[in-house]
Design a protein around this motif. Structure first.
Motif, PDB file in Angstrom:
ATOM      1  N   ASP A  82       0.812  -1.212   0.000  1.00 32.10           N
ATOM      2  CA  ASP A  82       0.000   0.000   0.000  1.00 32.10           C
ATOM      3  C   ASP A  82       0.847   1.264   0.000  1.00 32.10           C
ATOM      4  N   ALA A  83       1.994   1.220   0.692  1.00 37.36           N
ATOM      5  CA  ALA A  83       2.789   2.430   0.863  1.00 37.36           C
ATOM      6  C   ALA A  83       4.246   2.049   1.057  1.00 37.36           C
ATOM      7  N   ALA A  84       5.116   3.055   1.004  1.00 35.63           N
ATOM      8  CA  ALA A  84       6.549   2.846   1.171  1.00 35.63           C
ATOM      9  C   ALA A  84       7.116   3.911   2.091  1.00 35.63           C
ATOM     10  N   ILE A  85       8.106   3.527   2.897  1.00 35.75           N
ATOM     11  CA  ILE A  85       8.976   4.514   3.545  1.00 35.75           C
ATOM     12  C   ILE A  85      10.155   4.708   2.604  1.00 35.75           C
ATOM     13  N   CYS A  86      10.387   5.938   2.157  1.00 35.88           N
ATOM     14  CA  CYS A  86      11.448   6.156   1.175  1.00 35.88           C
ATOM     15  C   CYS A  86      11.952   7.586   1.254  1.00 35.88           C
ATOM     16  N   ALA A  87      12.965   7.873   0.421  1.00 40.56           N
ATOM     17  CA  ALA A  87      13.491   9.226   0.300  1.00 40.56           C
ATOM     18  C   ALA A  87      12.530  10.061  -0.538  1.00 40.56           C
ATOM     19  N   PRO A  88      12.496  11.386  -0.327  1.00 40.24           N
ATOM     20  CA  PRO A  88      11.637  12.221  -1.174  1.00 40.24           C
ATOM     21  C   PRO A  88      11.893  11.983  -2.661  1.00 40.24           C
ATOM     22  N   ILE A  89      13.170  11.789  -3.058  1.00 38.81           N
ATOM     23  CA  ILE A  89      13.478  11.599  -4.467  1.00 38.81           C
ATOM     24  C   ILE A  89      12.885  10.285  -4.984  1.00 38.81           C
ATOM     25  N   GLY A  90      12.766   9.288  -4.102  1.00 40.20           N
ATOM     26  CA  GLY A  90      12.175   8.016  -4.511  1.00 40.20           C
ATOM     27  C   GLY A  90      10.686   8.161  -4.757  1.00 40.20           C
ATOM     28  N   ALA A  91      10.008   8.937  -3.899  1.00 40.92           N
ATOM     29  CA  ALA A  91       8.581   9.176  -4.097  1.00 40.92           C
ATOM     30  C   ALA A  91       8.355   9.926  -5.412  1.00 40.92           C
ATOM     31  N   ALA A  92       9.155  10.963  -5.639  1.00 44.04           N
ATOM     32  CA  ALA A  92       8.992  11.764  -6.859  1.00 44.04           C
ATOM     33  C   ALA A  92       9.269  10.924  -8.100  1.00 44.04           C
ATOM     34  N   GLY A  93      10.335  10.109  -8.038  1.00 46.62           N
ATOM     35  CA  GLY A  93      10.715   9.323  -9.210  1.00 46.62           C
ATOM     36  C   GLY A  93       9.685   8.278  -9.587  1.00 46.62           C
ATOM     37  N   HIS A  94       8.921   7.815  -8.613  1.00 38.72           N
ATOM     38  CA  HIS A  94       7.894   6.804  -8.902  1.00 38.72           C
ATOM     39  C   HIS A  94       6.494   7.399  -8.910  1.00 38.72           C
ATOM     40  N   ARG A  95       6.402   8.735  -8.991  1.00 39.58           N
ATOM     41  CA  ARG A  95       5.111   9.445  -9.065  1.00 39.58           C
ATOM     42  C   ARG A  95       4.189   9.051  -7.923  1.00 39.58           C
ATOM     43  N   LEU A  96       4.766   8.916  -6.735  1.00 39.93           N
ATOM     44  CA  LEU A  96       3.955   8.594  -5.557  1.00 39.93           C
ATOM     45  C   LEU A  96       3.517   9.890  -4.873  1.00 39.93           C
ATOM     46  N   VAL A  97       2.428   9.794  -4.116  1.00 35.71           N
ATOM     47  CA  VAL A  97       1.937  10.911  -3.315  1.00 35.71           C
ATOM     48  C   VAL A  97       2.524  10.768  -1.911  1.00 35.71           C
ATOM     49  N   VAL A  98       3.000  11.878  -1.355  1.00 30.79           N
ATOM     50  CA  VAL A  98       3.549  11.847   0.004  1.00 30.79           C
ATOM     51  C   VAL A  98       2.398  11.945   1.000  1.00 30.79           C
ATOM     52  N   LEU A  99       2.165  10.879   1.766  1.00 33.56           N
ATOM     53  CA  LEU A  99       1.095  10.881   2.774  1.00 33.56           C
ATOM     54  C   LEU A  99       1.556  11.558   4.063  1.00 33.56           C
ATOM     55  N   ALA A 100       2.858  11.471   4.348  1.00 35.25           N
ATOM     56  CA  ALA A 100       3.396  12.121   5.543  1.00 35.25           C
ATOM     57  C   ALA A 100       4.879  12.356   5.294  1.00 35.25           C
ATOM     58  N   ASP A 101       5.400  13.531   5.673  1.00 32.83           N
ATOM     59  CA  ASP A 101       6.830  13.756   5.471  1.00 32.83           C
ATOM     60  C   ASP A 101       7.537  13.924   6.810  1.00 32.83           C
ATOM     61  N   LYS A 102       8.854  13.851   6.779  1.00 38.09           N
ATOM     62  CA  LYS A 102       9.689  13.950   7.983  1.00 38.09           C
ATOM     63  C   LYS A 102       9.187  13.006   9.079  1.00 38.09           C
ATOM     64  N   ILE A 103       9.107  11.727   8.748  1.00 41.70           N
ATOM     65  CA  ILE A 103       8.559  10.756   9.698  1.00 41.70           C
ATOM     66  C   ILE A 103       9.650  10.056  10.513  1.00 41.70           C
ATOM     67  N   ALA A 104      10.927  10.433  10.309  1.00 38.92           N
ATOM     68  CA  ALA A 104      11.997   9.823  11.108  1.00 38.92           C
ATOM     69  C   ALA A 104      11.902  10.318  12.552  1.00 38.92           C
ATOM     70  N   ASP A 105      12.215   9.418  13.498  1.00 37.13           N
ATOM     71  CA  ASP A 105      12.093   9.767  14.912  1.00 37.13           C
ATOM     72  C   ASP A 105      13.116  10.819  15.336  1.00 37.13           C
ATOM     73  N   HIS A 106      14.320  10.768  14.735  1.00 34.46           N
ATOM     74  CA  HIS A 106      15.343  11.767  15.045  1.00 34.46           C
ATOM     75  C   HIS A 106      15.361  12.767  13.904  1.00 34.46           C
ATOM     76  N   SER A 107      14.796  13.945  14.115  1.00 33.08           N
ATOM     77  CA  SER A 107      14.625  14.870  13.003  1.00 33.08           C
ATOM     78  C   SER A 107      15.957  15.467  12.555  1.00 33.08           C
ATOM     79  N   ASP A 108      17.007  15.343  13.376  1.00 36.90           N
ATOM     80  CA  ASP A 108      18.292  15.923  12.992  1.00 36.90           C
ATOM     81  C   ASP A 108      19.242  14.885  12.393  1.00 36.90           C
ATOM     82  N   ALA A 109      18.729  13.726  12.009  1.00 34.95           N
ATOM     83  CA  ALA A 109      19.585  12.696  11.425  1.00 34.95           C
ATOM     84  C   ALA A 109      20.103  13.150  10.062  1.00 34.95           C
ATOM     85  N   VAL A 110      21.365  12.884   9.823  1.00 38.78           N
ATOM     86  CA  VAL A 110      21.989  13.241   8.544  1.00 38.78           C
ATOM     87  C   VAL A 110      22.824  12.065   8.050  1.00 38.78           C
TER      88      VAL A 110
END
Lengths: 318, 318
Positions: B150-178
Motif C-alpha cells: 500500500d505504501a513505502a517509507i522512502c526518500a523524497p526523491i524516490g517518491a517523486a521518481g515513482h510518481r507517488l503521493v507523500v502521505l506524511a513527510d519527515k517521519i523519522a524519529d530523530h529529526s536531525d539525522a543526517v
C-alpha cells in the motif's frame, strides 16, 4: 531479577544469522529460550519490558564499522548494562542443496554486505554467476534451501539449519573479519573482575573537541587505563556537545579505574557507564592477555598511597 | 584527467535513494552522467579503472554510524582522494499511489534501517500496519508504485521518481539525522582552501594505544587544529597496530596544518592523506563558520616565525 541467571534470551534475528550463532556460544543461552527480534531496538525493548532477561545485539563489525543504532539505544531510554561480549569470526560459506556442484551454480542469494565481503572470492570462482540481493544471511540460506537460487552465501549455522551442503568455506576476502556482539541486561551488579576486563563508556564533552578529548585521555593514561576503541558520534554536534564511545581496559571495581572514572565525572558534561565485563578470549589463539596492571597501578598500590596520604594529613611524616 | 571537471559520476545505487539525491545537489553531476553502482567497492573501482571521473559514496550516518566499507576501500588499494562532502538530512516520507489514504494503509514496504528510524512514527500513526522488509529505499518506492504494497517509507526523491503521493513527510524519529557522503576522484591537486575546510586522515600507530593517541592529539592541538570526528578501526588489532580515522579542521595547504601533518608523519607508523575539501554548509542554517585560525596560527604568523628563526640562526638577534 538481579542475581538470577538469565534464561530468556532475545537476539537480532532472523534465525540462522551470526547473532544466533554468537548467542549459542553462551552455555546459559544454549540451555534457555532464544527468541529472534526484528531489530536492535525491539531486542532491547524486550529486555526493558521484562519480556526477556538479556539481549544479544551487534556492537561493531570489523568490515561494516560500528553499529550506531546499538550505541544510540544503549545511551537513550531506560539504562541497560552490558554484561558480556562475544567476538565471532565472520566465516562466510557458499552453501547449496545436496546434488548442486560449484560448476553448476548460476544464481547466488546473498545479503549485500555478505556479497561485498566475498567479492574477491566470487570474482575468482564464480565470475559468471548472478548475485541476487536478499535481506539477511538467514534469508539467503532459506532461498537456496527452497530452490529459489542455486546457492547462498551464509553463516555456517544458516547452512546447517537448512540442511545445505557447504561447497566452499571461509570465502570472505578478509579472513580476520570479526563481529563483536554484546549481551545486554537490566542494571544490576556488574560481573566480578577477572583481571582482563573491558569497561564501555559514553562520554559527553562540551565544545573544543581536541582539547577536551586530550583531557579525557590524560585521565585514563595517568591511571594506566588503555583504550581499545574510540568513536565520536555525530549526533550531538547540533546541540553544541560531542559524544564519544570508549572501550577501556579495566573494571569499575578496580581502584585505578574508579579514580579514572571520577576524573571523567569531574571534567565531562556527562559520563554514562555502560558496563564492565570480561574480555572475549579466543580459546584457540595464543593470547598474551591478561595484561597485569602497570607498575604502581594495582589496588595494593592505591591502598598504600591512600594510607600514606592519611598519615601525612594526620601529621605523621615517617 | 586532472584539471578537467568531472562529467561521469557513479554513486551507490539503486536509483531513487539518498545517494542519488545527494549527488544531484552537485551542479556538475546534475548536468553530467550519473550511473548507479551495486556497492561502494564497485563505485570506487569504476573511478580507479577510469570508467567514471568521480564516485559519491556514504561515509557516515548519524543513526547507522560509520560506513566501514568506505573507509577500508579508501585506505586499501590504489589511492583515491576525497574532493567534496555532501551532508544530507535523512528525511523519510511515507508515500503511496494516488488514491491511497493513510487510514487505508495495511502493508508498508521499507528497508529495515528505514523502518527502524521511523519506529516511533509507525507506532503512533500505523500501529496495525504490517511492515515488510525490502532491500533499499528505492526498492520500497518501486514496490508501492507497482501495487505490491500500500505504501513505502522512502526518500523524497524516490517518491517523486515513482510518481507517488507523500502521505506524511519527515517521519523519522530523530529529526536531525543526517548522512554524510563524499565525492571521491583519482588523485590530483586538492581543491583550493576556502577558510572552512576538512582534512580526512587515516593514522596508524603501534601499540600503547592511549599514549600514542595522546601524542597524535597533541600534534593537532598545538597547531590549533580541531577534530570533528575520530574513529578507531578494529581490523588492525590482530596485526599489533591500530588505525584511526580522523576528520580535522583545516587544509593541507595551510602552514599550521602542514606542520601538524609533518608532526604526525614523524610519530606515527603511517599517515594516509585522504583529502582536503570544503566543509559542507547548510544554506538555510545560521552557521558561525568559518572559524578563523586561532591566535598565532595564521599563515602570516607562521611566515613571521620562520623569518625570525632564520634571523636567529644567521646571528641577527634584533
Amino acid at each position: 531479577m538481579p542475581g538470577t541467571p538469565p534464561t530468556r534470551f532475545v537476539y537480532l534475528g532472523p534465525q540462522g544469522t551470526f547473532a544466533e550463532q554468537a548467542l549459542r556460544t553462551i552455555p546459559a543461552a544454549e540451555r534457555g529460550d532464544r527468541t529472534p527480534a526484528r531489530s536492535v531496538p525491539e531486542a532491547l525493548d524486550a529486555v526493558r519490558a521484562g519480556d526477556a532477561d538479556a539481549a544479544l545485539v551487534p556492537l561493531e563489525n570489523s568490515i561494516g564499522g560500528a553499529v550506531g543504532v546499538t550505541f544510540d539505544e544503549l545511551t537513550g531510554g531506560t539504562p541497560l548494562m552490558i554484561t558480556r561480549e562475544v567476538v565471532l569470526p565472520v566465516e562466510f560459506v557458499l552453501a547449496a542443496r545436496t546434488g548442486v556442484h560449484l560448476d553448476g551454480v548460476r544464481a547466488v542469494a546473498a545479503h549485500p554486505q555478505a556479497s561485498t565481503q566475498c567479492r574477491g572470492w566470487l570474482h575468482d570462482h564464480l565470475p559468471d554467476a548472478q548475485v541476487v540481493d536478499v535481506l539477511s544471511n538467514g534469508a539467503a540460506a532459506a532461498a537456496a534451501a527452497d530452490g529459489s537460487y542455486d546457492a547462498a552465501i551464509c553463516a555456517p549455522i544458516g547452512a546447517a539449519g537448512h540442511r545445505l551442503v557447504v561447497l566452499a568455506d571461509k570465502i570472505a576476502d578478509h579472513s580476520d573479519a570479526v563481529t563483536r556482539f554484546v549481551l545486554v541486561s537490566r542494571p544490576g551488579p556488574p560481573p566480578p573482575p577477572t583481571g582482563d576486563d573491558v569497561t564501555s563508556l559514553a562520554v559527553y564533552i562540551a565544545h573544543d573537541r581536541v582539547g577536551a578529548l586530550l583531557a579525557v585521555l590524560m585521565e585514563l593514561a595517568v591511571r594506566g587505563v588503555n583504550l581499545t576503541r574510540i568513536e565520536s558520534r555525530p549526533t550531538g554536534e547540533a546541540l553544541g556537545r560531542y559524544a564519544f564511545f570508549l572501550d577501556c581496559t579495566g573494571h569499575v571495581a578496580e581502584d585505578r579505574f574508579g579514580e579514572a572514572l571520577q576524573g571523567l565525572r569531574r571534567i565531562c558534561a556527562e559520563v554514562r557507564f555502560l558496563g564492565s565485563y570480561p574480555r572475549h578470549r579466543f580459546p584457540t589463539t595464543t593470547d598474551e592477555r591478561p595484561v597485569p596492571a602497570p607498575a604502581g597501578q594495582s589496588d595494593t598500590d592505591y591502598a598504600d598511597a591512600a594510607a600514606w596520604l592519611a598519615r601525612l594529613r594526620s601529621g605523621e611524616l615517617t
